[in-house]
Design an enzyme around this catalytic site. Sequence first.
Site, PDB file in Angstrom:
ATOM      1  CB  SER A  20      54.619  75.049 -55.803  1.00 41.55           C
ATOM      2  OG  SER A  20      55.915  75.611 -55.671  1.00 41.55           O
ATOM      3  CG  ASN A 107      58.613  87.505 -54.437  1.00 44.74           C
ATOM      4  OD1 ASN A 107      58.471  86.305 -54.164  1.00 44.74           O
ATOM      5  ND2 ASN A 107      58.443  88.463 -53.552  1.00 44.74           N
ATOM      6  CB  THR A 152      18.922  81.718 -87.002  1.00 47.25           C
ATOM      7  OG1 THR A 152      17.585  81.685 -87.505  1.00 47.25           O
ATOM      8  CG2 THR A 152      19.851  82.269 -88.090  1.00 47.25           C
ATOM      9  CG  HIS A 153      16.234  81.376 -83.426  1.00 46.44           C
ATOM     10  ND1 HIS A 153      16.138  82.174 -82.316  1.00 46.44           N
ATOM     11  CD2 HIS A 153      16.369  82.217 -84.478  1.00 46.44           C
ATOM     12  CE1 HIS A 153      16.181  83.444 -82.670  1.00 46.44           C
ATOM     13  NE2 HIS A 153      16.334  83.505 -83.983  1.00 46.44           N
ATOM     14  CB  SER A 274      27.221  51.621 -76.839  1.00 46.33           C
ATOM     15  OG  SER A 274      26.523  51.021 -75.763  1.00 46.33           O
ATOM     16  CE  LYS A 280      24.394  55.787 -79.116  1.00 46.85           C
ATOM     17  NZ  LYS A 280      24.289  55.861 -77.649  1.00 46.85           N
ATOM     18  CG  ASN A 282      28.326  56.853 -78.589  1.00 45.25           C
ATOM     19  OD1 ASN A 282      27.242  56.973 -79.160  1.00 45.25           O
ATOM     20  ND2 ASN A 282      28.544  55.973 -77.632  1.00 45.25           N
ATOM     21  CD  GLU A 287      29.274  62.593 -76.738  1.00 44.03           C
ATOM     22  OE1 GLU A 287      28.349  62.472 -75.930  1.00 44.03           O
ATOM     23  OE2 GLU A 287      29.796  61.625 -77.323  1.00 44.03           O
ATOM     24  CE1 TYR A 314      54.622  85.157 -55.543  1.00 41.05           C
ATOM     25  CE2 TYR A 314      54.918  85.180 -53.157  1.00 41.05           C
ATOM     26  CZ  TYR A 314      54.692  84.480 -54.332  1.00 41.05           C
ATOM     27  OH  TYR A 314      54.538  83.127 -54.313  1.00 41.05           O
ATOM     28  CD  GLN A 319      53.256  77.720 -54.142  1.00 42.52           C
ATOM     29  OE1 GLN A 319      54.268  78.290 -53.750  1.00 42.52           O
ATOM     30  NE2 GLN A 319      52.752  76.662 -53.532  1.00 42.52           N
ATOM     31  CE  LYS A 322      54.473  79.043 -60.155  1.00 42.91           C
ATOM     32  NZ  LYS A 322      53.608  79.820 -59.225  1.00 42.91           N
TER      33      LYS A 322
HETATM   34  N1  ARG Z   1      56.647  78.946 -55.397  1.00 46.55           N
HETATM   35  C1  ARG Z   1      56.413  80.352 -55.382  1.00 46.55           C
HETATM   36  C2  ARG Z   1      55.288  80.757 -56.358  1.00 46.55           C
HETATM   37  O1  ARG Z   1      54.972  79.965 -57.146  1.00 46.55           O
HETATM   38  C3  ARG Z   1      57.637  81.093 -55.764  1.00 46.55           C
HETATM   39  C4  ARG Z   1      57.738  82.451 -55.174  1.00 46.55           C
HETATM   40  C5  ARG Z   1      57.853  82.334 -53.695  1.00 46.55           C
HETATM   41  N2  ARG Z   1      58.128  83.587 -53.089  1.00 46.55           N
HETATM   42  C6  ARG Z   1      57.993  83.755 -51.810  1.00 46.55           C
HETATM   43  N3  ARG Z   1      58.263  84.924 -51.354  1.00 46.55           N
HETATM   44  N4  ARG Z   1      57.593  82.809 -51.012  1.00 46.55           N
HETATM   45  O2  ARG Z   1      54.749  81.831 -56.313  1.00 46.55           O
END
Ligand code: ARG
Length: 454
Positions: A20, A107, A152-153, A274, A280, A282, A287, A314, A319, A322
């Site tokens: 990650s 964790n 409206t509408h 364009s 044009k 735009n 958009e 966990y 993961q 993110k």
């Molecule tokens: N890279 C992991 C995450 O984003 C960190 C936690 C990992 N924990 C584990 N027990 N493998 O969740």
Amino acid sequence: MWKGRFQQETSALLQQYSESISFDWRLWRHDLAGSIAHSAALEKAGLLTAEERAQIVAGLREIGAEIEAGTFQFKTELEDIHMNLEAELTRRIGAAGGKLHTARSRNDQVALDLRLYLRDEADALAAALRGIQRALIALGARHADIIIPGYTHLQRAQPVYFAHHLLAYVEMFDRDHGRILDARTRMNVMPLGSGALAGSTILLDRELIARELGFPAVTQNSMDAVSDRDFAVEVLAALALIAVHLSRLSEDVILWASSEFKFITISDAFTTGSSLMPQKKNPDVAELTRGKTGRVVGNLVALLTTLKGLPMTYNRDMQEDKEPVFDSVDTVKAALPVFAAMLDGISANAASCAAAVADPMLLATDLADYLVNRGIPFRQAHEVIGKAVALCGQKNCELPQLTLADYQTLSSAFGADVFQMLTVEKSMAARQAIGAPSPQNVAAQLARWQTALA
Ligand code: ARG
């Protein structure tokens, strides 16, 4: 990090699949801050000497300076930001580095980092929301006299001040601001010390860590603390709604800028041409913003779906939180200032707005209200005016062109003053209830927001 139990090297395929660091490197500041605070608690518990803590803090700061300068090399083999920083620290300072992870798990570490990151981003988003509110108010104030048909509408309904329409979005973004700050309050709880899931047999002063990091409270259940991503969902939900609001505003801007409406002109700086059609111009900002809303809504659904099947506590699935979080934060944070700048470059076309709002049918409801003021029940008045509109259709004319005799055939309550009713100015002046667009109300709302956002 786990070589003790394993006889084989991790497969390169798995490393590539599970790393990650390619996206969570962005949490480096928060990870460093968390480690520095954690080391304070380790020292207080007598698990680090003052000397060891000083080495850790100096080592982490040195690494931070290199990341900042762009000279630090992250390693995929070290999987994530937590292991990259810890491994490099230990490589640099030796034994003391190996003590940093005492009574801590990735964790609770990642739960902390994500809260710290989102706390910062919540502040940035709140400020950006204020920015677009200011731009909307300024646009309304620059055109305080302009009246347009309200819809409206997408059918012409009743006249409203252009500023009143914009002020509707100011209200929406104010609720968004409240939602972001509300989410910030709930995320502002410190999870470190929860360990992998069951805390630790080593007692650390969690409240000291919380104070170091500016948290007013610590989490109260270690299992919840490592498995909770509600705070991320809440931010994604608030971001999805901001995006939806921006998308609706985009739609209005796109319609208004079309030749069919011609209510506004967007500056050249915030429109594109364009490559084929020379005429044009735009509205790409609007958009693109409308388009990006799909991603931001999708990110909310993605995280909810990731979480829905997870047993306590966990799971590595988490993961996957993110990328949607980063993407939504980045997308909305980019959209708000660009949109605000585009609004700064918009001017309303007084003549086109006046031509559109001169449609007398916009005053049909006012005519029904006229009859109500003469004692006719509203349902009956509505029917009478409906018949007047139908008569206009037959005679191919507008409401002001019907004769007094026409009106009186429909209802004896009509007097000669009915024709004075049929002006936009009269209609606006009468809309005095709180929240309605009388000239005084709209001016007061513009002034209220100008003061509030100053
Ligand atoms: N890279 C992991 C995450 O984003 C960190 C936690 C990992 N924990 C584990 N027990 N493998 O969740």
